[in-house]
Design a protein around this motif. Structure first.
Motif, PDB file in Angstrom:
ATOM      1  N   THR A 181       0.865  -1.180   0.000  1.00 51.07           N
ATOM      2  CA  THR A 181       0.000   0.000   0.000  1.00 51.07           C
ATOM      3  C   THR A 181       0.906   1.236   0.000  1.00 51.07           C
ATOM      4  O   THR A 181       2.078   1.158   0.392  1.00 51.07           O
ATOM      5  N   ALA A 182       0.356   2.372  -0.392  1.00 54.76           N
ATOM      6  CA  ALA A 182       1.136   3.624  -0.409  1.00 54.76           C
ATOM      7  C   ALA A 182       1.665   3.939   0.992  1.00 54.76           C
ATOM      8  O   ALA A 182       2.826   4.345   1.152  1.00 54.76           O
ATOM      9  N   SER A 183       0.837   3.721   2.013  1.00 52.86           N
ATOM     10  CA  SER A 183       1.247   4.006   3.389  1.00 52.86           C
ATOM     11  C   SER A 183       2.426   3.133   3.802  1.00 52.86           C
ATOM     12  O   SER A 183       3.379   3.597   4.432  1.00 52.86           O
ATOM     13  N   GLY A 189      10.187   3.410   3.253  1.00 50.23           N
ATOM     14  CA  GLY A 189      11.166   4.394   2.792  1.00 50.23           C
ATOM     15  C   GLY A 189      11.818   5.127   3.960  1.00 50.23           C
ATOM     16  O   GLY A 189      13.046   5.297   4.001  1.00 50.23           O
ATOM     17  N   GLU A 190      10.995   5.544   4.911  1.00 48.17           N
ATOM     18  CA  GLU A 190      11.521   6.265   6.075  1.00 48.17           C
ATOM     19  C   GLU A 190      12.425   5.364   6.916  1.00 48.17           C
ATOM     20  O   GLU A 190      13.444   5.792   7.449  1.00 48.17           O
ATOM     21  N   LYS A 222       9.989   7.958  -4.157  1.00 51.34           N
ATOM     22  CA  LYS A 222      11.136   7.863  -5.080  1.00 51.34           C
ATOM     23  C   LYS A 222      12.414   8.371  -4.409  1.00 51.34           C
ATOM     24  O   LYS A 222      13.492   7.776  -4.544  1.00 51.34           O
ATOM     25  N   GLU A 223      12.243   9.437  -3.662  1.00 51.83           N
ATOM     26  CA  GLU A 223      13.385  10.061  -2.978  1.00 51.83           C
ATOM     27  C   GLU A 223      13.932   9.148  -1.872  1.00 51.83           C
ATOM     28  O   GLU A 223      15.140   8.904  -1.774  1.00 51.83           O
ATOM     29  N   LEU A 224      13.049   8.598  -1.051  1.00 57.04           N
ATOM     30  CA  LEU A 224      13.476   7.770   0.080  1.00 57.04           C
ATOM     31  C   LEU A 224      14.038   6.420  -0.354  1.00 57.04           C
ATOM     32  O   LEU A 224      14.989   5.912   0.220  1.00 57.04           O
TER      33      LEU A 224
END
Length: 430
Positions: A181-183, A189-190, A222-224
């Motif tokens: 899921t997006a969450s 990522g974090e 994308k960044e993480l």
């Protein structure tokens, strides 16, 4: 190059002819084999012979979630039990679960659709796909796995949560694709950034589904994670499960599999078609489904058809990302508001993070008030908060025609979730 799962159809006229044949087959199939549909058709005064063109779909009655719940445990069943090889069910947030039956052909069709999603996202047999979505009676985990195996890639079926194991598997197995899921993707990522794993993992792509995601969330992912692409996969339990559409590497819209189902976009109030490019409710009719076919099923999901051909050249039509659900709408000061409208404003505002919450309260004066809590961008300067507040409040007033108070909170202060994030908190006593 292995087998392609894309349709052999090359021109729109051929696709329409294929859809009409599928529609006529479905209508005949359900009228003959389903007590529920035969009763629905008879009450609407429509017979299979009345369906002579695609436009005639408007003569058919609608099917709703309520029909599935009232028909429990085997609603819409249109195949004999000895042909049914599996059932799946929705997570059942309200009332009885919506149960769907599958024949072996339905399972094979679903696997092919899902493999097509992966192919559209550029996956090959060399990919290693970490599946961090739920397994069980719902369709997510097994659907994602089915598609990976049909494509010929490596499935790593870990399921949701268990962040330590997720991080270990990303590093040890060198997974190239993460499905979640997006969450959950944001949470991962974090965590990867916190643990300093970015240079030790091989992720190239993320495929996310099950909940809405904003542009700000995608940028953050994308960044993480350091991935090249974030793909948005669609689907619902009633329509096989996830895997009924995905965006390609051009990210211009969600390609949907119009050779497996017809998508109508209707005004949720009038149930009439909206103009091309206008937002409305997705209504789906399956073209090949045997065990639990759908005839004009009201999904409650809101989107719009993108009235142009994608730059990738695919004949498959596109719809936009989901704006929300027609039953997610809330009313404040007599204005209908969808969370997706606020999401859109925040995604286009520089300086805000990807997480937000909408709180609705009724005060002593009897009036309703809306407060939007928005995270500041990571590393953002708190001295710019007042300017951000003014910008967002002005855009909400201008675009949604209702006032909302905005509070900027520190990055990371709103809760993260391994499943779907809750966005709207209605504290009013109705």
């Amino acid at each position: 190059m292995g087998k392609s799962f894309m349709p052999k159809i090359r021109i729109e006229r051929e696709l329409r002819r294929f859809q009409l044949e599928g529609l006529q087959w479905t209508v005949n199939h359900v009228y003959k084999n389903s007590d529920f549909y035969r009763k629905q058709f008879d009450e609407a005064g429509v017979k299979p012979k009345h369906i002579r063109s695609l436009k005639d779909i408007s003569k058919l009655p609608f099917t709703t979630a309520k029909d599935l719940q009232e028909g429990y445990p085997f609603p819409l069943r249109s195949a004999p039990f000895e042909k049914i090889v599996r059932i799946h069910a929705s997570s059942g947030t309200t009332g009885k679960r919506k149960v769907l039956c599958y024949t072996q052909k339905d399972i094979n069709d679903w696997a092919n659709m899902f493999a097509r999603c992966y192919e559209m996202a550029g996956l090959t047999a060399k990919d290693r796909v970490q599946i961090a979505v739920g397994y069980g009676v719902w369709t997510a985990g097994v659907g994602f796995q089915l598609g990976v195996e049909r494509l010929g890639a490596m499935a790593i079926p870990i399921g949701p949560g268990n962040i330590d194991m997720q991080c270990q598997f990303l590093e040890d197995f060198q997974s190239t694709v993460l499905c979640a899921t997006a969450s959950m993707v944001l949470l991962m990522g974090e965590e990867i950034e916190k643990r300093g794993l970015k240079g030790k993992i091989a992720l190239k792509k993320v495929i996310m589904g099950s909940e809405r995601s904003s542009d700000a969330m995608r940028t953050k992912m994308k960044e993480l994670l350091g991935v090249d692409h974030v793909f948005d996969i669609t689907g619902l339990t009633e329509l096989y499960g996830p895997g009924t559409g995905i965006d390609c590497a051009h990210h211009e819209g969600i390609h949907f599999w119009a050779d497996y189902y017809i998508l109508e976009i209707l005004n949720p109030e009038t149930l009439q078609p909206v103009e091309p490019g206008e937002t409305g409710e997705m209504v789906v009719t399956t073209l090949r489904k045997e065990a639990s076919p759908l005839v004009r099923y009201r999904t409650r999901d809101l989107t719009r058809i993108i009235p142009k051909r994608c730059s990738c050249g695919s004949i498959l039509p596109m719809h936009d990302r989901l704006l929300g659900r027609s039953d997610d709408m809330f009313i404040i000061r007599a204005v209908n508001v969808y969370p997706g409208q606020i999401d859109h404003i925040l995604s286009n505002t520089k300086g805000v993070g990807s997480e937000y919450q909408i709180h609705l309260n009724r005060k002593e004066d009897g009036k309703d008030y809306m407060t939007i809590k928005v995270e500041r961008l990571e590393g953002g300067d708190p001295s710019g908060d007042m300017a951000l507040v003014n910008t967002i409040e002005e855009e909400i007033k201008k675009q949604i025609l209702v006032s909302g108070k905005v509070e900027i909170v520190d990055y990371g202060s709103l809760p993260r979730s391994e499943r779907k994030s809750k966005r709207v908190f209605d504290h009013r006593e109705i």
